[in-house]
Design a protein around this motif. Sequence first.
Motif, PDB file in Angstrom:
ATOM      1  N   LEU A 207      -5.534  12.254   3.351  1.00 18.13           N
ATOM      2  CA  LEU A 207      -4.796  11.213   2.647  1.00 18.13           C
ATOM      3  C   LEU A 207      -3.332  11.365   3.002  1.00 18.13           C
ATOM      4  O   LEU A 207      -2.780  12.469   2.911  1.00 18.13           O
ATOM      5  CB  LEU A 207      -5.000  11.348   1.133  1.00 18.13           C
ATOM      6  CG  LEU A 207      -4.228  10.379   0.237  1.00 18.13           C
ATOM      7  CD1 LEU A 207      -4.732   8.954   0.431  1.00 18.13           C
ATOM      8  CD2 LEU A 207      -4.354  10.794  -1.231  1.00 18.13           C
TER       9      LEU A 207
ATOM     10  N   GLU B 123      -8.998   2.969  -6.715  1.00 12.76           N
ATOM     11  CA  GLU B 123      -7.816   3.805  -6.900  1.00 12.76           C
ATOM     12  C   GLU B 123      -6.782   3.099  -7.778  1.00 12.76           C
ATOM     13  O   GLU B 123      -6.601   1.881  -7.702  1.00 12.76           O
ATOM     14  CB  GLU B 123      -7.193   4.141  -5.548  1.00 12.76           C
ATOM     15  CG  GLU B 123      -8.019   5.090  -4.696  1.00 12.76           C
ATOM     16  CD  GLU B 123      -8.023   6.511  -5.241  1.00 12.76           C
ATOM     17  OE1 GLU B 123      -7.254   6.792  -6.185  1.00 12.76           O
ATOM     18  OE2 GLU B 123      -8.802   7.331  -4.735  1.00 12.76           O
TER      19      GLU B 123
ATOM     20  N   ASP C 246      -0.665   4.606  -0.065  1.00 17.42           N
ATOM     21  CA  ASP C 246      -1.344   5.684   0.645  1.00 17.42           C
ATOM     22  C   ASP C 246      -2.464   5.124   1.525  1.00 17.42           C
ATOM     23  O   ASP C 246      -3.030   4.058   1.238  1.00 17.42           O
ATOM     24  CB  ASP C 246      -1.938   6.696  -0.344  1.00 17.42           C
ATOM     25  CG  ASP C 246      -0.882   7.332  -1.231  1.00 17.42           C
ATOM     26  OD1 ASP C 246       0.069   7.909  -0.687  1.00 17.42           O
ATOM     27  OD2 ASP C 246      -1.015   7.224  -2.466  1.00 17.42           O
TER      28      ASP C 246
ATOM     29  N   GLU D  65      -6.128   6.429   3.235  1.00 18.66           N
ATOM     30  CA  GLU D  65      -7.187   7.420   3.402  1.00 18.66           C
ATOM     31  C   GLU D  65      -7.709   7.329   4.835  1.00 18.66           C
ATOM     32  O   GLU D  65      -8.258   6.291   5.235  1.00 18.66           O
ATOM     33  CB  GLU D  65      -8.325   7.174   2.413  1.00 18.66           C
ATOM     34  CG  GLU D  65      -7.961   7.423   0.964  1.00 18.66           C
ATOM     35  CD  GLU D  65      -9.143   7.238   0.031  1.00 18.66           C
ATOM     36  OE1 GLU D  65     -10.200   6.736   0.492  1.00 18.66           O
ATOM     37  OE2 GLU D  65      -9.008   7.579  -1.158  1.00 18.66           O
TER      38      GLU D  65
ATOM     39  N   GLN E 179      -7.967   2.318   3.251  1.00 17.57           N
ATOM     40  CA  GLN E 179      -8.814   3.281   3.938  1.00 17.57           C
ATOM     41  C   GLN E 179      -9.130   2.745   5.329  1.00 17.57           C
ATOM     42  O   GLN E 179      -9.224   1.529   5.524  1.00 17.57           O
ATOM     43  CB  GLN E 179     -10.114   3.543   3.169  1.00 17.57           C
ATOM     44  CG  GLN E 179     -10.963   2.303   2.961  1.00 17.57           C
ATOM     45  CD  GLN E 179     -12.166   2.541   2.073  1.00 17.57           C
ATOM     46  OE1 GLN E 179     -12.703   3.637   2.011  1.00 17.57           O
ATOM     47  NE2 GLN E 179     -12.613   1.504   1.370  1.00 17.57           N
TER      48      GLN E 179
ATOM     49  N   ILE F  25       0.835  -1.200   0.000  1.00 20.35           N
ATOM     50  CA  ILE F  25       0.000   0.000   0.000  1.00 20.35           C
ATOM     51  C   ILE F  25       0.869   1.249   0.000  1.00 20.35           C
ATOM     52  O   ILE F  25       1.798   1.380   0.799  1.00 20.35           O
ATOM     53  CB  ILE F  25      -0.927   0.006   1.236  1.00 20.35           C
ATOM     54  CG1 ILE F  25      -1.902  -1.181   1.204  1.00 20.35           C
ATOM     55  CG2 ILE F  25      -1.671   1.321   1.360  1.00 20.35           C
ATOM     56  CD1 ILE F  25      -2.900  -1.150   0.081  1.00 20.35           C
TER      57      ILE F  25
ATOM     58  N   THR G 115      -4.056   1.650  -2.406  1.00 20.20           N
ATOM     59  CA  THR G 115      -4.508   2.578  -1.364  1.00 20.20           C
ATOM     60  C   THR G 115      -5.388   1.838  -0.367  1.00 20.20           C
ATOM     61  O   THR G 115      -6.214   1.003  -0.746  1.00 20.20           O
ATOM     62  CB  THR G 115      -5.299   3.740  -1.991  1.00 20.20           C
ATOM     63  OG1 THR G 115      -4.487   4.397  -2.973  1.00 20.20           O
ATOM     64  CG2 THR G 115      -5.728   4.751  -0.935  1.00 20.20           C
TER      65      THR G 115
END
Length: 465
Positions: A50, A108, A34, A36, A114, A32, A112
């Motif tokens: 982010l 995405e 990023d 969120e 979350q 991963i 990414t």
Amino acid sequence: MPRKKVSQETLESPRGVASFDEAKAWVATRNIDDVECIVPDQSGVARGKLMPASKFFEGRVMNMPESIFYQTISGDYPKLDGLAGLDPADGDLLFRPDFATLCIVPWEEEPTAQVIHDAYHSDGRVVELAPRQVLRRVIKLFENRGWKPVVAPEVEFYLVRPNTDPDYPLEPPIGRSGRPETGRKSFSISAVNEFDPLFDDIYDYSEAQGLEIDTLIHEEGAAQMEINLRHGDPLELADQVFLFKRTIREAALKHNTYATFMAKPIAQEPGSAMHIHQSIVDAKTGRNIFSDADGEPTTEFFSFIAGLQEYLPAAMCMLAPYVNSYRRLARYTAAPINIQWGHDNRTVGLRIPRSKPDARRVENRVPSSDANPYLAIAASLACGWLGIQKGLTPSDPIKGSARDLPYDLPRGLLEAVAAFQECEPMREVFGETFVSVYSALKQEEFETFMRVISPWEREYLLLNV
């Protein structure tokens, strides 16, 4: 001290881990980039930040101002000067991740993740205004009695053509046949097949996030759909509805289509609801307390219904939170206008589906699909809980159609807000600060609406008055 080894099962799970170390390993396994960091606001909108995964695991605490919890859907803020419980300086709150909600963001391009965050004051107190905390507060009422509430939401929505000019009405999208849908096609498989590629993406995105869809059906309206979720813990299901809405919108955009959860997006079509099935089980035995040992309905079952009948009108602004929400509640439509109840009766606000005793439940058909799922579920459960606490008795069940009965529900947002403010039991359940802030927020949204001149006014007043 050596860290505990993370199990392969945890690493392969699409959704949720138990600790910081497990989250770090889970993210590393998926490369991963990023993360969120998201927070549901009062409208159910995802706020947050982010950040690179490396920064996220440096242990930094995310900060955002308290005002994210009293921002209107249009981005405005009500005047709350001097209101007890709020920081007059609008200082930062602290946001900590709930790693049970960790999952990927499948739409995405870059890898990414979350994760939903919870809000705290600098001294460690939870933020009572936060919608997840509002729901936890209601769940705690049941836990104090040794009970666990169980819910299963059903969420309706429309697919529409992209609409970049708000002055133009919404229209059904073009399906694979090359034609827009016309007429009513309830439960039509061929109508669903018109958008198979889009629904394939919804299922794929949902599976990747560990979200469980029970069924997907075509509803009454043109390109109106409904997704049913499996029953479970109220907070987990509210999280799923929150993420489902985002998922469905993203999948639709990929196919040059809008998905909307407006309660009444198209004038001549039915409105969209978020029906909530509710029951209560004993935390120790798992027994549904709505049925006794002989399979007959219990006093708690009837009092739960009575609580919904008594208090739903006062909680209405949490179930129908916008001016548009009340356009859905029209006589002779699928939407209820009353708080009557009946067995397998879809013309009343409170339907008792046919079921075995261990699955006895109440379906609240009043909430609209535009409602914040955390607040709608909290409000519905709170009404039922108050009925049990006060030992209320419901009216007689309705047999046949209830569509000719009088309106039992508020007809507009301001009427609903006034009922919410004036109801002392609502203040006791949700707290003075939440009731005051939420009421002010809804009143500010109404004032924003009043600054807009509608086509009806131009049509009938321009040259006639």
